[in-house]
Design a protein around this motif. Structure first.
Motif, PDB file in Angstrom:
ATOM      1  N   LEU B  23       0.789  -1.131  -0.036  1.00  0.00           N
ATOM      2  CA  LEU B  23      -0.064  -0.074   0.278  1.00  0.00           C
ATOM      3  C   LEU B  23       1.070   1.356   0.150  1.00  0.00           C
ATOM      4  N   ILE B  24       1.923   1.180   0.700  1.00  0.00           N
ATOM      5  CA  ILE B  24       2.692   2.317   0.877  1.00  0.00           C
ATOM      6  C   ILE B  24       3.489   2.666  -0.352  1.00  0.00           C
ATOM      7  N   ILE B  25       3.931   1.384  -0.986  1.00  0.00           N
ATOM      8  CA  ILE B  25       4.857   1.556  -2.266  1.00  0.00           C
ATOM      9  C   ILE B  25       3.769   2.151  -3.427  1.00  0.00           C
ATOM     10  N   VAL B  26       2.557   1.585  -3.447  1.00  0.00           N
ATOM     11  CA  VAL B  26       1.511   2.287  -4.506  1.00  0.00           C
ATOM     12  C   VAL B  26       1.231   3.646  -4.185  1.00  0.00           C
ATOM     13  N   CYS B  27       0.901   4.143  -2.957  1.00  0.00           N
ATOM     14  CA  CYS B  27       0.557   5.399  -2.567  1.00  0.00           C
ATOM     15  C   CYS B  27       1.858   6.437  -3.168  1.00  0.00           C
ATOM     16  N   VAL B  28       2.989   6.049  -2.690  1.00  0.00           N
ATOM     17  CA  VAL B  28       4.315   6.761  -3.045  1.00  0.00           C
ATOM     18  C   VAL B  28       4.280   6.931  -4.623  1.00  0.00           C
ATOM     19  N   ALA B  29       4.140   5.630  -5.212  1.00  0.00           N
ATOM     20  CA  ALA B  29       4.402   5.941  -6.904  1.00  0.00           C
ATOM     21  C   ALA B  29       3.332   6.640  -7.260  1.00  0.00           C
ATOM     22  N   ALA B  30       1.985   6.456  -6.832  1.00  0.00           N
ATOM     23  CA  ALA B  30       0.821   7.353  -7.685  1.00  0.00           C
ATOM     24  C   ALA B  30       1.162   8.641  -7.269  1.00  0.00           C
ATOM     25  N   TYR B  31       1.861   8.889  -5.948  1.00  0.00           N
ATOM     26  CA  TYR B  31       1.764  10.430  -5.722  1.00  0.00           C
ATOM     27  C   TYR B  31       2.757  10.987  -6.541  1.00  0.00           C
ATOM     28  N   PHE B  32       3.760  10.365  -7.019  1.00  0.00           N
ATOM     29  CA  PHE B  32       5.006  10.865  -7.909  1.00  0.00           C
ATOM     30  C   PHE B  32       4.439  10.870  -9.449  1.00  0.00           C
ATOM     31  N   ALA B  33       3.665  10.197  -9.762  1.00  0.00           N
ATOM     32  CA  ALA B  33       3.348   9.771 -11.247  1.00  0.00           C
ATOM     33  C   ALA B  33       2.507  10.976 -11.682  1.00  0.00           C
ATOM     34  N   PRO B  34       3.225  11.704 -12.917  1.00  0.00           N
ATOM     35  CA  PRO B  34       2.648  12.911 -13.503  1.00  0.00           C
ATOM     36  C   PRO B  34       1.374  12.561 -14.276  1.00  0.00           C
ATOM     37  N   PHE B  35       0.250  12.400 -13.637  1.00  0.00           N
ATOM     38  CA  PHE B  35      -1.242  12.386 -14.277  1.00  0.00           C
ATOM     39  C   PHE B  35      -2.174  12.980 -13.480  1.00  0.00           C
ATOM     40  N   SER B  36      -3.503  13.101 -13.821  1.00  0.00           N
ATOM     41  CA  SER B  36      -4.531  13.587 -12.927  1.00  0.00           C
ATOM     42  C   SER B  36      -5.755  12.767 -13.491  1.00  0.00           C
ATOM     43  N   ILE B  37      -6.681  12.823 -12.566  1.00  0.00           N
ATOM     44  CA  ILE B  37      -8.015  12.071 -12.852  1.00  0.00           C
ATOM     45  C   ILE B  37      -9.041  12.942 -12.866  1.00  0.00           C
ATOM     46  N   LEU B 271      -5.984  -1.111  -5.091  1.00  0.00           N
ATOM     47  CA  LEU B 271      -5.282  -2.224  -4.448  1.00  0.00           C
ATOM     48  C   LEU B 271      -6.196  -2.954  -3.105  1.00  0.00           C
ATOM     49  N   ILE B 272      -6.911  -2.016  -2.637  1.00  0.00           N
ATOM     50  CA  ILE B 272      -7.498  -2.520  -1.171  1.00  0.00           C
ATOM     51  C   ILE B 272      -8.471  -3.432  -1.690  1.00  0.00           C
ATOM     52  N   ILE B 273      -9.438  -3.137  -2.931  1.00  0.00           N
ATOM     53  CA  ILE B 273     -10.309  -3.939  -3.577  1.00  0.00           C
ATOM     54  C   ILE B 273      -9.643  -5.162  -4.036  1.00  0.00           C
ATOM     55  N   PHE B 274      -8.610  -5.062  -4.585  1.00  0.00           N
ATOM     56  CA  PHE B 274      -7.929  -6.485  -4.915  1.00  0.00           C
ATOM     57  C   PHE B 274      -7.528  -7.387  -3.777  1.00  0.00           C
ATOM     58  N   PHE B 275      -7.164  -6.704  -2.746  1.00  0.00           N
ATOM     59  CA  PHE B 275      -6.935  -7.675  -1.571  1.00  0.00           C
ATOM     60  C   PHE B 275      -8.091  -8.260  -0.857  1.00  0.00           C
ATOM     61  N   ILE B 276      -9.304  -7.398  -0.947  1.00  0.00           N
ATOM     62  CA  ILE B 276     -10.684  -7.992  -0.518  1.00  0.00           C
ATOM     63  C   ILE B 276     -11.004  -8.944  -1.523  1.00  0.00           C
ATOM     64  N   ILE B 277     -10.851  -8.856  -2.640  1.00  0.00           N
ATOM     65  CA  ILE B 277     -11.265  -9.939  -3.675  1.00  0.00           C
ATOM     66  C   ILE B 277     -10.405 -11.308  -3.487  1.00  0.00           C
ATOM     67  N   ILE B 278      -9.144 -11.061  -3.548  1.00  0.00           N
ATOM     68  CA  ILE B 278      -8.240 -12.456  -2.863  1.00  0.00           C
ATOM     69  C   ILE B 278      -8.667 -12.895  -1.712  1.00  0.00           C
ATOM     70  N   GLY B 279      -8.896 -12.019  -0.853  1.00  0.00           N
ATOM     71  CA  GLY B 279      -9.299 -12.551   0.548  1.00  0.00           C
ATOM     72  C   GLY B 279     -10.391 -13.411   0.559  1.00  0.00           C
ATOM     73  N   ASN B 280     -11.439 -12.930  -0.001  1.00  0.00           N
ATOM     74  CA  ASN B 280     -12.731 -13.621  -0.301  1.00  0.00           C
ATOM     75  C   ASN B 280     -12.603 -14.887  -0.982  1.00  0.00           C
ATOM     76  N   ILE B 281     -12.044 -14.764  -2.260  1.00  0.00           N
ATOM     77  CA  ILE B 281     -11.723 -16.029  -3.012  1.00  0.00           C
ATOM     78  C   ILE B 281     -11.071 -17.004  -1.987  1.00  0.00           C
ATOM     79  N   GLY B 282      -9.975 -16.712  -1.285  1.00  0.00           N
ATOM     80  CA  GLY B 282      -9.132 -17.532  -0.353  1.00  0.00           C
ATOM     81  C   GLY B 282     -10.165 -18.196   0.618  1.00  0.00           C
ATOM     82  N   PHE B 283     -11.118 -17.231   1.095  1.00  0.00           N
ATOM     83  CA  PHE B 283     -12.067 -17.495   2.198  1.00  0.00           C
ATOM     84  C   PHE B 283     -12.916 -18.776   1.700  1.00  0.00           C
TER      85      PHE B 283
END
Lengths: 270, 295
Positions: B23-37, B271-283
């Motif tokens: 999560l920290i890696i994704v947040c830092v990478a997205a913070y520096f990435a030059p794009f807008s939404i 990322l969080i949604i991805f982890f929720i899906i992975i967790g649910n599949i596993g469960f």
């Protein structure tokens, strides 16, 4: 203390000093009190990283930051209470000499004996510190609890009870807020009749089924049970919305810290 | 136990520290990435903006800053953009902070926005010349007092009751801006930017008792909690969390920290949604495997 712990502590101290020096050099010429400012930024970064280090596992740096936060908060709140209320509000209305002593503006002619009542109640509250006369503090507490209960009774009744119930009394099949007569405006815009009607039905069914879920005087079977089951779905969707907002809130806090660490501390120009 | 069960067990028992690190890696990478939404504007945020934007110059907005450094990342952008909108349009601001840590937040925001207003800027094609925003003329910061309910009720009678002097110790009557200003009757609206339960006091003791138009800006955690007050008409506008702040920045054409943060939000949520899906599949797969094995 373990040898590894000592080495880590020494390493962190060296890094802290290095960061302070580099930050001070970077701020030199830009700000007057650059050494102090550099220390504060470095110390803030150290505390941020100390708190975040708990994500790995509990450690002395986290404990230090946590205890510092609790101690400083308690002292700050007490100090704010004293200077803003006792010095800021009470003393200017009680005594000119004390106003001069505390350097606050005396309010002449505003003296009233009733200002002594909170002084007396406040002093009684401090009796809590005495083992023998601690019971006297209950008078002040009773006053606080009674006043709060009285004020909150009216407040909840008006804004959280009557107004909220009124807001659920919505028409289900008729013209509402000037959106036109029934079936006259069935477009899909947010202010259209159809969407308004669906919203009203959602509110009606959501409130009713939610209430039914918490109604335990009748067994939840048959139609009543199905309504109760729908009620739990409504509650879960509500909790889901809250959870989503909470995730957004927590990520926002992380973004705030990332901004501080990379921009204010490390000096990246983003 | 078959190989699949092992994988699902591993998915279920993944060390949470990997999640934090990713999560920290994704947040830092997205913070520096030059794009807008793109940011879609919701009507409840637009209503706050429009209300302030259509006020006549010289009107007064009452700004209640009730948050501490813990909520700074989400709520400071709202305060900044709202203050700048007011000062650029010559709208005066009365401010209180009914949270003990609020005064430093408010002071910090005033200092930065006052600095920002010295520079010429163009918003919505209209140029606003830089000017000196003066404490006591353009704004008055009353400071902190404990017990929000009593302070809010007191201000309904007279601002001078709970605040005989402003935050800097100047008697209220000596402040030019406060001449003739008694209570909420002289205020166009109250905007409460809050990270605490103080918001409830503003709704019930403030709006409920005195009937002034009230808008809220709250943290994401409080986001879902106050929507019912919007539906009941007790508040006329609402900004929730970083998203609310970003929408206001977009409306004001004054992009700041909130707009930048939204791209981080996007990837963090993915990322969080991805982890929720992975967790649910596993469960569910783990449950399914155990059922098939008759355990």
């Amino acid at each position: 203390m373990k040898k590894t712990t000592l080495i880590i502590m020494a390493g962190v101290t060296v890094l802290f000093l290095l960061s302070w020096i580099i930050k001070a050099l970077a701020l030199e010429g830009m700000q007057e009190d650059y050494i102090k400012k550099a220390f504060l930024v470095t110390f803030s970064a150290f505390l941020t990283l100390s708190i975040l280090s708990f994500l790995y596992r509990d450690n002395p740096f986290y404990k230090f930051a946590e205890h510092l936060f609790v101690g400083v908060s308690a002292a700050f709140w007490m100090s704010m209470g004293f200077w803003s209320t006792i010095v800021g509000n009470l003393i200017p209305r009680l005594s000119q000499n004390l106003s001069v002593f505390f350097k606050v503006h005396y309010i002449p002619g505003d003296f009233n004996f009733r200002f002594y009542i909170p002084v007396i109640l406040g002093l009684l509250l401090l009796m809590r510190l005495s083992r023998n006369y601690g019971w006297i503090s209950r008078w002040s507490l009773a006053f606080i609890v009674g006043t709060t209960a009285g004020l909150n009774f009216i407040r909840y009744l008006r804004s959280d009870f009557i107004k909220q119930i009124s807001a659920t009394f919505v028409p289900l099949l008729v013209d509402w807020q000037g959106t036109g007569h029934f079936f006259s405006n069935l477009d899909l815009s947010a202010s259209g009749q159809l969407v308004m009607m669906l919203a009203n039905w959602t509110i009606f069914l959501g409130v009713m089924s939610g209430i039914i879920y918490f109604f335990f005087s009748k067994e939840h079977t048959g139609m009543f049970g199905r309504a109760s089951r729908f009620g739990i779905w409504v509650l879960m969707i509500t909790f889901g919305a809250s959870f989503g907002y909470t995730v957004m809130g927590r990520i926002s806090l992380l973004v705030g810290r990332i901004t501080f660490l990379f921009r204010d501390w490390l000096g990246f120009n983003i | 136990m078959n190989q699949n069960t092992n994988i699902f067990n591993k998915m279920m028992s993944m060390d949470r520290r990997w999640v934090f690190l990713l999560l920290i890696i994704v947040c830092v990478a997205a913070y520096f990435a030059p794009f807008s939404i793109p940011i879609l504007i919701e009507p409840e945020v637009e209503r706050v903006y429009n209300f302030v934007d259509t006020l006549a110059p010289g009107s007064i907005v009452f700004l209640a800053i009730d948050y501490d450094p813990a909520s700074l990342a989400e709520l400071h952008p709202m305060t900044y953009v709202l203050l700048e909108q007011c000062f650029r349009r010559n709208i005066r601001v009365i401010c209180t902070a009914l949270h003990p840590n609020g005064p430093s937040m408010a002071e910090n925001a005033f200092l930065e926005v006052v600095d920002s207003c010295k520079v010429d800027k163009t918003y919505h094609g209209k140029q606003f010349m830089g000017r000196e925003v003066v404490n006591g003329i353009d704004y008055c910061f009353l400071g902190y007092k404990p017990y929000p309910a009593l302070v809010i009720l007191g201000m309904g009678t007279n601002f001078r009751l709970p605040f005989p002097a402003d935050y800097y110790g100047r008697p209220i009557d000596s402040i030019p801006m406060m001449k003739g200003i008694q209570n909420y009757d002289q205020v166009a609206c109250v905007v409460n930017i809050s990270g605490t339960s103080g918001t409830e006091y503003w709704i019930s003791y403030g709006q409920g008792r005195f009937g002034f138009p009230l808008a809220l800006g709250v943290t994401g955690v409080m986001g879902a909690e106050y929507y019912p007050y919007l539906n009941s008409g007790q508040i006329f506008g609402y900004m929730a969390g970083m998203l609310g702040a970003a929408q206001y920045e977009k409306l004001a054409e004054n992009d700041g920290k909130a707009v930048v943060a939204m791209k981080v939000q996007l990837f963090a949520h993915f990322l969080i949604i991805f982890f929720i899906i992975i967790g649910n599949i596993g469960f569910f797969m783990d449950k399914f495997s155990k059922k098939r094995e008759g355990r």
